[in-house]
Design a protein around this motif. Structure first.
Motif, mmCIF file in Angstrom:
data_model
loop_
_atom_site.group_PDB
_atom_site.id
_atom_site.type_symbol
_atom_site.label_atom_id
_atom_site.label_comp_id
_atom_site.label_asym_id
_atom_site.label_seq_id
_atom_site.Cartn_x
_atom_site.Cartn_y
_atom_site.Cartn_z
ATOM 1 N N TYR A 18 0.849 -1.189 0.000
ATOM 2 C CA TYR A 18 0.000 0.000 0.000
ATOM 3 C C TYR A 18 0.887 1.242 0.000
ATOM 4 O O TYR A 18 1.756 1.395 0.865
ATOM 5 C CB TYR A 18 -0.888 0.046 1.249
ATOM 6 C CG TYR A 18 -1.656 -1.216 1.528
ATOM 7 C CD1 TYR A 18 -2.992 -1.353 1.138
ATOM 8 C CD2 TYR A 18 -1.056 -2.288 2.188
ATOM 9 C CE1 TYR A 18 -3.698 -2.514 1.401
ATOM 10 C CE2 TYR A 18 -1.756 -3.445 2.450
ATOM 11 C CZ TYR A 18 -3.073 -3.555 2.055
ATOM 12 O OH TYR A 18 -3.767 -4.716 2.320
ATOM 13 N N LEU A 19 0.671 2.132 -0.938
ATOM 14 C CA LEU A 19 1.316 3.437 -0.931
ATOM 15 C C LEU A 19 0.339 4.412 -0.300
ATOM 16 O O LEU A 19 -0.766 4.625 -0.821
ATOM 17 C CB LEU A 19 1.670 3.883 -2.348
ATOM 18 C CG LEU A 19 2.365 5.247 -2.452
ATOM 19 C CD1 LEU A 19 3.730 5.212 -1.749
ATOM 20 C CD2 LEU A 19 2.523 5.665 -3.913
ATOM 21 N N ALA A 20 0.719 4.959 0.848
ATOM 22 C CA ALA A 20 -0.193 5.810 1.611
ATOM 23 C C ALA A 20 0.352 7.229 1.709
ATOM 24 O O ALA A 20 1.564 7.452 1.753
ATOM 25 C CB ALA A 20 -0.397 5.248 3.009
ATOM 26 N N GLY A 21 -0.574 8.196 1.757
ATOM 27 C CA GLY A 21 -0.222 9.580 2.004
ATOM 28 C C GLY A 21 -0.365 9.893 3.476
ATOM 29 O O GLY A 21 -0.944 9.119 4.247
ATOM 30 N N ARG A 22 0.168 11.048 3.896
ATOM 31 C CA ARG A 22 0.090 11.421 5.311
ATOM 32 C C ARG A 22 -1.341 11.582 5.786
ATOM 33 O O ARG A 22 -1.617 11.484 6.986
ATOM 34 C CB ARG A 22 0.864 12.713 5.554
ATOM 35 C CG ARG A 22 2.367 12.595 5.383
ATOM 36 C CD ARG A 22 3.068 13.845 5.886
ATOM 37 N NE ARG A 22 2.972 13.954 7.337
ATOM 38 C CZ ARG A 22 3.844 13.414 8.183
ATOM 39 N NH1 ARG A 22 4.882 12.716 7.728
ATOM 40 N NH2 ARG A 22 3.696 13.558 9.482
#
Length: 291
Positions: A18-22
């Motif tokens: 999973y590529l997650a943002g803040r």
């Protein structure tokens, strides 16, 4: 301050990334069968390939959980004692030697008479805590099904059942394999397996009873697969009776969660189901501040 984080649930057989943002939003996700057994020890090359596939920049930090931190994984990371709260995981990330920006989440070892361990599930539990689940029994079904009692955001009890592994082994070889190969999902047979588990016969005896039912024409061969599934899952709930009689929370794939939710209903235990992707993303939010 990092704006993105790549989280990887890296197990024995499968991998989810999973590529997650803040802000907690999922920017990209990927799942494949490139687990520990498939990469042949070349974790660095496998991670580089995954980054390229997901178009993740090389400066984005990576947090990995699961069997990647085992003795046969990329780098062995010692288990934490259960006195460490789940929210303490971010401060105990283990850097991967020779690979800046890559970290592994440690698992837990419970020593309360019996000894039990987990790797990977602790990250999902951290996400559940972040979503307000601080106390009660959490069930994480899978190859090795985990029953975890949370108390104040800590792992208070941990019990593992080899349910998924036993099912796969029985289906792959031995007396029941031919019967299980011809079966389809059968709700009535699954329920009958749950009911059989209630009889609390020794499991090896109950499993032989599956063959006896078929050869005596007491059950159709096509029902054997679902019956065995109900019997094995039911055995978990029978073992849990007396210490987990109330509501439970389930974190698992849709198919497995549905099975366990049905079993919980059968045993009179109200169940709440949580999406594993959502709890994993909730866990990643904790790691931003520690990188």
């Amino acid at each position: 301050m990092h704006k993105q984080l790549l989280g990887i649930d890296w197990g024995t057989s499968n991998r989810r990334a999973y590529l997650a943002g803040r802000d907690g939003k999922c920017l990209a996700r990927h799942a494949d069968d490139q687990g520990l057994l498939a990469v042949g020890g070349n974790f660095a090359a496998s991670l580089a390939s995954l980054r390229a596939r997901m178009e993740v920049a090389p400066d984005v930090p990576v947090v990995m959980s699961g069997m990647v931190g085992s003795a046969s994984g990329w780098q062995e990371v010692p288990y934490l004692d259960t006195s460490v709260p789940l929210t303490g995981l971010p401060s105990r990330l283990a850097p991967v030697r020779g690979h800046p920006g890559c970290f592994i989440v440690p698992g837990y070892c419970a020593r309360d008479g019996a000894v039990d361990v987990m790797r990977g599930e602790e990250t999902q539990l951290l996400g559940a805590v972040g979503r307000g689940l601080l106390d009660g029994w959490v069930v994480l079904p899978g190859t090795h099904s985990k029953w975890v009692y949370l108390r104040g955001g800590k792992v208070d009890q941990l019990v593992t059942y080899m349910t998924g592994e036993l099912f796969s082994m029985l289906a792959a070889g031995g007396t029941l394999a031919a019967l299980m190969a011809c079966g389809l999902d059968d709700e009535s047979a699954f329920g009958a397996g749950l009911q059989e588990a209630r009889r609390a016969r020794p499991l090896s005896n109950a499993l032989f009873g599956v063959r006896a039912r078929v050869v005596s024409n007491s059950m159709a061969a096509a029902q054997a697969r679902s019956f065995v599934s109900g019997l094995l899952i039911g055995a978990e709930f029978v073992a849990a009776q007396g210490h987990a009689d109330g509501a439970i929370d389930i974190i698992g794939s849709p198919a497995l969660s549905a099975r366990y939710e049905e079993a919980a209903l059968h045993f009179g235990m109200p169940a709440r189901v949580h999406d594993p992707d959502e709890v994993y993303l909730a866990a990643l939010a904790y790691f931003f501040e520690s990188l």
